[in-house]
Design a protein around this motif. Structure first.
Motif, PDB file in Angstrom:
ATOM      1  N   GLY A   1       6.342 -13.846   5.366  1.00 32.39           N
ATOM      2  CA  GLY A   1       6.232 -12.408   5.102  1.00 32.39           C
ATOM      3  C   GLY A   1       6.291 -11.514   6.326  1.00 32.39           C
ATOM      4  O   GLY A   1       5.888 -10.358   6.259  1.00 32.39           O
ATOM      5  N   ALA A   2       6.830 -12.014   7.438  1.00 30.55           N
ATOM      6  CA  ALA A   2       6.955 -11.171   8.629  1.00 30.55           C
ATOM      7  C   ALA A   2       7.694  -9.878   8.310  1.00 30.55           C
ATOM      8  O   ALA A   2       7.396  -8.825   8.868  1.00 30.55           O
ATOM      9  CB  ALA A   2       7.691 -11.936   9.731  1.00 30.55           C
ATOM     10  N   GLU A   3       8.636  -9.961   7.362  1.00 38.55           N
ATOM     11  CA  GLU A   3       9.409  -8.751   7.027  1.00 38.55           C
ATOM     12  C   GLU A   3       8.519  -7.642   6.480  1.00 38.55           C
ATOM     13  O   GLU A   3       8.846  -6.459   6.580  1.00 38.55           O
ATOM     14  CB  GLU A   3      10.527  -9.082   6.030  1.00 38.55           C
ATOM     15  CG  GLU A   3      10.076  -9.441   4.623  1.00 38.55           C
ATOM     16  CD  GLU A   3       9.743 -10.917   4.480  1.00 38.55           C
ATOM     17  OE1 GLU A   3       9.543 -11.582   5.510  1.00 38.55           O
ATOM     18  OE2 GLU A   3       9.684 -11.387   3.330  1.00 38.55           O
ATOM     19  N   ASN A   4       7.378  -8.017   5.909  1.00 38.86           N
ATOM     20  CA  ASN A   4       6.472  -6.992   5.379  1.00 38.86           C
ATOM     21  C   ASN A   4       5.821  -6.162   6.480  1.00 38.86           C
ATOM     22  O   ASN A   4       5.492  -4.998   6.281  1.00 38.86           O
ATOM     23  CB  ASN A   4       5.370  -7.639   4.534  1.00 38.86           C
ATOM     24  CG  ASN A   4       5.921  -8.293   3.281  1.00 38.86           C
ATOM     25  OD1 ASN A   4       6.954  -7.875   2.769  1.00 38.86           O
ATOM     26  ND2 ASN A   4       5.250  -9.320   2.793  1.00 38.86           N
TER      27      ASN A   4
ATOM     28  N   VAL B   1       7.112  -5.383   9.448  1.00 35.00           N
ATOM     29  CA  VAL B   1       8.042  -4.559  10.227  1.00 35.00           C
ATOM     30  C   VAL B   1       7.928  -3.081   9.875  1.00 35.00           C
ATOM     31  O   VAL B   1       7.954  -2.223  10.757  1.00 35.00           O
ATOM     32  CB  VAL B   1       9.495  -5.033   9.998  1.00 35.00           C
ATOM     33  CG1 VAL B   1      10.479  -4.095  10.671  1.00 35.00           C
ATOM     34  CG2 VAL B   1       9.672  -6.440  10.519  1.00 35.00           C
ATOM     35  N   VAL B   2       7.799  -2.771   8.609  1.00 28.33           N
ATOM     36  CA  VAL B   2       7.829  -1.366   8.192  1.00 28.33           C
ATOM     37  C   VAL B   2       6.453  -0.703   8.173  1.00 28.33           C
ATOM     38  O   VAL B   2       6.348   0.473   7.861  1.00 28.33           O
ATOM     39  CB  VAL B   2       8.473  -1.224   6.796  1.00 28.33           C
ATOM     40  CG1 VAL B   2       9.953  -1.576   6.868  1.00 28.33           C
ATOM     41  CG2 VAL B   2       7.765  -2.110   5.784  1.00 28.33           C
ATOM     42  N   LYS B   3       5.417  -1.448   8.514  1.00 24.80           N
ATOM     43  CA  LYS B   3       4.088  -0.838   8.490  1.00 24.80           C
ATOM     44  C   LYS B   3       3.892   0.024   9.737  1.00 24.80           C
ATOM     45  O   LYS B   3       4.208  -0.413  10.845  1.00 24.80           O
ATOM     46  CB  LYS B   3       3.001  -1.918   8.417  1.00 24.80           C
ATOM     47  CG  LYS B   3       3.025  -2.676   7.091  1.00 24.80           C
ATOM     48  CD  LYS B   3       1.717  -3.375   6.819  1.00 24.80           C
ATOM     49  CE  LYS B   3       1.840  -4.278   5.601  1.00 24.80           C
ATOM     50  NZ  LYS B   3       1.848  -3.518   4.346  1.00 24.80           N
TER      51      LYS B   3
ATOM     52  N   PHE C   1       2.610  -1.252  13.021  1.00 23.43           N
ATOM     53  CA  PHE C   1       3.441  -2.063  13.904  1.00 23.43           C
ATOM     54  C   PHE C   1       4.681  -1.310  14.353  1.00 23.43           C
ATOM     55  O   PHE C   1       5.715  -1.914  14.630  1.00 23.43           O
ATOM     56  CB  PHE C   1       3.829  -3.377  13.220  1.00 23.43           C
ATOM     57  CG  PHE C   1       2.660  -4.297  13.047  1.00 23.43           C
ATOM     58  CD1 PHE C   1       2.186  -5.034  14.110  1.00 23.43           C
ATOM     59  CD2 PHE C   1       2.009  -4.399  11.833  1.00 23.43           C
ATOM     60  CE1 PHE C   1       1.096  -5.867  13.967  1.00 23.43           C
ATOM     61  CE2 PHE C   1       0.907  -5.228  11.674  1.00 23.43           C
ATOM     62  CZ  PHE C   1       0.451  -5.967  12.745  1.00 23.43           C
ATOM     63  N   SER C   2       4.565   0.008  14.434  1.00 20.52           N
ATOM     64  CA  SER C   2       5.715   0.760  14.923  1.00 20.52           C
ATOM     65  C   SER C   2       5.892   0.509  16.423  1.00 20.52           C
ATOM     66  O   SER C   2       6.981   0.670  16.953  1.00 20.52           O
ATOM     67  CB  SER C   2       5.539   2.246  14.637  1.00 20.52           C
ATOM     68  OG  SER C   2       4.370   2.701  15.266  1.00 20.52           O
TER      69      SER C   2
ATOM     70  N   LYS D   1       6.755  -1.698  19.239  1.00 18.96           N
ATOM     71  CA  LYS D   1       7.529  -2.941  19.274  1.00 18.96           C
ATOM     72  C   LYS D   1       6.792  -4.081  19.957  1.00 18.96           C
ATOM     73  O   LYS D   1       6.924  -5.239  19.566  1.00 18.96           O
ATOM     74  CB  LYS D   1       8.839  -2.710  20.020  1.00 18.96           C
ATOM     75  CG  LYS D   1       9.682  -1.660  19.348  1.00 18.96           C
ATOM     76  CD  LYS D   1      11.125  -1.835  19.725  1.00 18.96           C
ATOM     77  CE  LYS D   1      11.954  -0.950  18.799  1.00 18.96           C
ATOM     78  NZ  LYS D   1      13.362  -1.257  18.861  1.00 18.96           N
TER      79      LYS D   1
ATOM     80  N   LEU E   1       4.495  -5.597  17.496  1.00 16.11           N
ATOM     81  CA  LEU E   1       5.229  -6.344  16.487  1.00 16.11           C
ATOM     82  C   LEU E   1       5.711  -7.670  17.059  1.00 16.11           C
ATOM     83  O   LEU E   1       5.583  -8.731  16.445  1.00 16.11           O
ATOM     84  CB  LEU E   1       6.414  -5.513  15.991  1.00 16.11           C
ATOM     85  CG  LEU E   1       7.246  -6.125  14.868  1.00 16.11           C
ATOM     86  CD1 LEU E   1       6.382  -6.366  13.636  1.00 16.11           C
ATOM     87  CD2 LEU E   1       8.418  -5.230  14.510  1.00 16.11           C
TER      88      LEU E   1
END
Lengths: 356, 356
Positions: free
Chosen positions: A248-251, A253-255, A258-259, A261, A264
């Motif tokens: 679920g790393a993709e989840n 990214v958009v939070k 974690f803007s 970098k 992230l």
DNA sequence: TTTGTCACTCATTGGCAGAGAGTGCCAATA
DNA sequence: TATTGGCACTCTCTGCCAATGAGTGACAAA
């Protein structure tokens, strides 16, 4: 600072007025969905508490003094602190049942699989990630407590022997060992039998500690025996290392959390080589198999100190494992708690009924 | 548009003047490290081509007409197009040897491991990711061409049988099958023997096609046989699915090409469920085991059309697999080519010498 | 054919004012 | 005495504008 003061704060936690509790709960609820500092007007408008923004402001000031919320800057709304979440989770958290469709996804996703326990755990972490919109994690049943049910040797082409270890928990592991030459079928069967007699029925932890004496007077392929006995080969320690699945790393990214970098990157790096994370999460196992929630800095691992972990343990044979979700402290705790609980129950059920 | 025109452009590619080639090469080299559109002055200053910025501007205009570079906007420098990279890779690419320390990392990282081929492939993708600073990928040896060397049945507790399949390529797979009841040891051994007689030595592809006739008149546990024969259980098709390891997502996070969160999310999602990707990458295997580079839109998979893939195949038993790196089209092709080549060679060597 | 020059374009940056959100405080009120 | 409305204040965010600077295209000179 001083214990006395801490105690004072602790007492304040206990003695939060009805209103303070309500305001804190509203603030956190709102913040969880908005991700923006919450102002007094927002609370007054959205939740009909029957009090004016000014009153809410006063209350929020009190909450800030207690360390439960804070202002990012002077003219901003409030944001919950770790302590605020802690109080919210411990005392204000309602239960939020998962939907029928979510339950269905869990039951279908976490089900018997001919890939065995490992495959089921992989699926479980995927299901958790999907339904939670966070990181889904599963830790394999604690290997050290796993009872070896059988050990089998299998001659491959060349001079290689495949060692298959099966555990009561349903886990199976294979190890490839280089031996001096092709071992005769009869010798191999013989060795398998001896190994089973000496090792089957013991926990891996027990085997690790006593392997040298147990195999001391065994005959058979010298290289194979050396592989099992030598500390250098480290087989048993490696076998005892629990497996961690994270999905679920993709989840993340958009939070908004974690803007940054760097942050992230740090957490994705952690996902890919989660050394140490296992012990941290395991360490928070509750004895009664209920939900355990660790918030922010309560986590030992440096990399997830701005995250929370919602976890529960599951049963596998005569040992237990842990599953859970990881995400920013701003997460829907009530919802995730019932999600993880349901998933853990389903996982225990699947591993028990032997439908795997 | 029309073949004739395409031919025209092709011819133009062939007939690039010495100067145009040099300018293109400098431009791409510079862009690969800077990630910013490259202006004429930058080229004139950094590389001593003996021509003035004005001349370079003229040349760059020609290159733009040929579709090899483009301007993001009027007053910006130039950026290579896919076609530009293509030409660069095909005709202008020098070789860039890897350093001794990199070679050492490869040799130590890609080495025999008692986890077998799967573990070695996992390590390989990690090494590739680390050294390339891109995504490192490995695809298991093509299962369909893999020859089954042995199949073994192992009774676990309860009514479960663990089926262990070992392939010439060194891969081992285990499958857990639920059977009607405990099968006697003798029956199990007997069945193992029959299965070996009927299936060992065949490729998995062959087995898939002929399994029904081959096991038609076999006796033994009905449920186990049904599991092998029934199309419904789909074992053989699932076994034939090649495994893909991808590592290094953390490397992409900081690349300017993925500053768009949607894009980053898309590719991380692809990494986690790389359905279809395997066939795409496999499809570009070169027959002579050299390096294959596919650039941007040449890739079939939608999600990596702004990425390039540098891949090579390796040898495993009597079949082959593929390894490589994936990253934005702006990548150091020469360096990555020798990296992937060295890694593929090392992997073939490790899998061959039986040191695994 | 190459080069120097010049006018032009366009993204980027910094400064600044105005809007908006939110607070703290205080006096009025119930 | 607790609550509320009002008000001044703070701080962020946005849009605007001008200046800057990198880079180009075109053209005339070498």
């Amino acid at each position: 600072m001083y214990p006395v003061e801490r105690l004072g704060i602790k007492m304040a936690f206990e003695n939060l007025s009805e209103r303070e509790q309500k305001v804190l709960a509203c603030l956190i609820s709102h913040y969880i969905s908005s991700a923006d500092p919450v102002g007094s007007r927002a609370i007054a408008n959205k939740y009909r508490l029957g009090i004016s923004p000014a009153t809410i402001r006063n209350t929020m000031q009190d909450l800030e003094e207690l360390g439960l919320v804070l202002q990012p800057h002077t003219s901003a709304g409030r944001v919950p602190t770790d302590a605020g979440y802690r109080l919210f989770v411990d005392r204000l958290l309602g239960s939020e049942e998962i939907t029928d469709s979510e339950r269905k996804t869990i039951e279908e996703g976490i089900s018997s699989h001919y890939g065995g326990v490992d495959a089921i755990l992989g699926q479980t972490s995927r299901v958790l990630a999907e339904l939670s919109n966070q990181l889904g994690i599963t830790i394999s049943p604690k290997m050290d407590n796993s009872v070896l049910s059988r050990i089998e040797l299998m001659q491959l082409a060349d001079s290689k022997v495949l060692v298959v270890l099966a555990f009561h928990s349903g886990l199976a592991r294979t190890i490839l060992v280089e031996v001096e030459a092709t071992i005769g079928l009869h010798d191999l069967i013989n060795m398998s039998q001896v190994l089973n007699e000496k090792l089957a029925g013991l926990t891996l932890g027990h085997i690790r500690k006593t392997i040298q004496e147990r195999l001391a007077n065994t005959t058979g392929s010298p290289r194979l025996l050396r592989f099992f006995i030598d500390n250098e080969s480290d087989v048993w320690n490696n076998l005892a290392m629990d497996q961690l699945h994270i999905e679920g790393a993709e989840n993340l990214v958009v939070k908004p959390e974690f803007s940054d970098k760097e942050k992230l990157q740090e957490i994705i790096r952690l996902i890919n080589s989660p050394i140490g994370l296992i012990e941290d999460i395991r360490g928070i196992d509750s004895p009664d198999s209920g939900i355990v929630i660790t918030i922010g800095a309560e986590n030992k691992a440096q990399e997830i100190q701005s995250c929370s972990v919602v976890s529960a343990s599951y049963e596998a044979g005569n040992t237990r494992g842990t599953i859970g979700v990881i995400g920013p402290t701003r997460m829907p705790y009530a919802k995730l708690a019932s999600l993880v609980k349901t998933a853990a129950r389903q996982l225990s059920r699947v591993l028990k009924t032997g439908r795997q």
